[in-house]
Motif scaffolding. Structure first.
Motif, PDB file in Angstrom:
ATOM      1  N   ARG A  68       0.825  -1.207   0.000  1.00 56.84           N
ATOM      2  CA  ARG A  68       0.000   0.000   0.000  1.00 56.84           C
ATOM      3  C   ARG A  68       0.860   1.259   0.000  1.00 56.84           C
ATOM      4  O   ARG A  68       0.418   2.322   0.408  1.00 56.84           O
ATOM      5  N   THR A  69       2.094   1.133  -0.465  1.00 58.93           N
ATOM      6  CA  THR A  69       3.050   2.235  -0.376  1.00 58.93           C
ATOM      7  C   THR A  69       3.528   2.656  -1.761  1.00 58.93           C
ATOM      8  O   THR A  69       3.826   1.812  -2.599  1.00 58.93           O
ATOM      9  N   VAL A  70       3.581   3.956  -1.963  1.00 56.09           N
ATOM     10  CA  VAL A  70       4.189   4.532  -3.157  1.00 56.09           C
ATOM     11  C   VAL A  70       5.440   5.268  -2.686  1.00 56.09           C
ATOM     12  O   VAL A  70       5.357   6.089  -1.777  1.00 56.09           O
ATOM     13  N   VAL A  71       6.578   4.964  -3.272  1.00 59.50           N
ATOM     14  CA  VAL A  71       7.839   5.559  -2.824  1.00 59.50           C
ATOM     15  C   VAL A  71       8.452   6.377  -3.957  1.00 59.50           C
ATOM     16  O   VAL A  71       8.623   5.885  -5.065  1.00 59.50           O
ATOM     17  N   PHE A  72       8.755   7.626  -3.638  1.00 55.77           N
ATOM     18  CA  PHE A  72       9.545   8.487  -4.505  1.00 55.77           C
ATOM     19  C   PHE A  72      10.804   8.770  -3.711  1.00 55.77           C
ATOM     20  O   PHE A  72      10.731   9.421  -2.670  1.00 55.77           O
ATOM     21  N   GLN A  73      11.926   8.277  -4.166  1.00 51.49           N
ATOM     22  CA  GLN A  73      13.149   8.497  -3.391  1.00 51.49           C
ATOM     23  C   GLN A  73      14.211   9.175  -4.235  1.00 51.49           C
ATOM     24  O   GLN A  73      14.285   8.981  -5.436  1.00 51.49           O
ATOM     25  N   ASN A  74      14.980   9.982  -3.546  1.00 49.43           N
ATOM     26  CA  ASN A  74      16.123  10.654  -4.139  1.00 49.43           C
ATOM     27  C   ASN A  74      17.289  10.403  -3.210  1.00 49.43           C
ATOM     28  O   ASN A  74      17.284  10.858  -2.073  1.00 49.43           O
ATOM     29  N   LEU A  75      18.239   9.621  -3.682  1.00 45.89           N
ATOM     30  CA  LEU A  75      19.391   9.278  -2.857  1.00 45.89           C
ATOM     31  C   LEU A  75      20.439  10.388  -2.910  1.00 45.89           C
ATOM     32  O   LEU A  75      20.414  11.242  -3.802  1.00 45.89           O
TER      33      LEU A  75
END
Length: 113
Positions: A23-30
């Protein structure tokens, strides 16, 4: 935003372990990703949250980590734009942050993020 791979892995592992990954949407910027992506990531995340909340009626929690890295990215972009290096942070930083935080609220009479 701007977090290390280890920190991002921790979040993803916790989502998996708790059963929330489905149920998770992830937008990541490392930390080693391009700086300009750091400025776009919260806007993309909030757009997805607004879509899920307002168009589909989901309850949404948006977690934006680490806004300090976001402000550092603003400074890097301003410096690259040949602004005075003596100016630590761009003057528009506060209005920029306000526009992001403002989108995280609810609309009266509607469910929202």
């Amino acid at each position: 935003m701007g977090i290390t791979f280890r920190q991002a892995s921790y979040f993803l592992h916790e989502f998996e372990h708790s059963g929330a990954a489905g149920r998770t949407v992830v937008f990541q910027n490392l930390a080693d990703d391009p700086t300009i992506e750091r400025l776009l990531t919260p806007r993309f995340a909030l757009t997805a949250a607004e879509y899920l909340a307002f168009d589909h009626g989901f309850d949404v929690l948006v977690i934006l980590t680490d806004m300090t890295n976001y402000c550092d990215a603003l400074r890097e972009i301003a410096t690259a734009g040949r602004r005075s290096p003596a100016q630590e942070l761009p003057g528009y930083m506060y209005t920029d942050l306000a526009s992001i935080y403002e989108r995280a609220g609810c609309i009266r009479g509607r469910k929202g993020p």
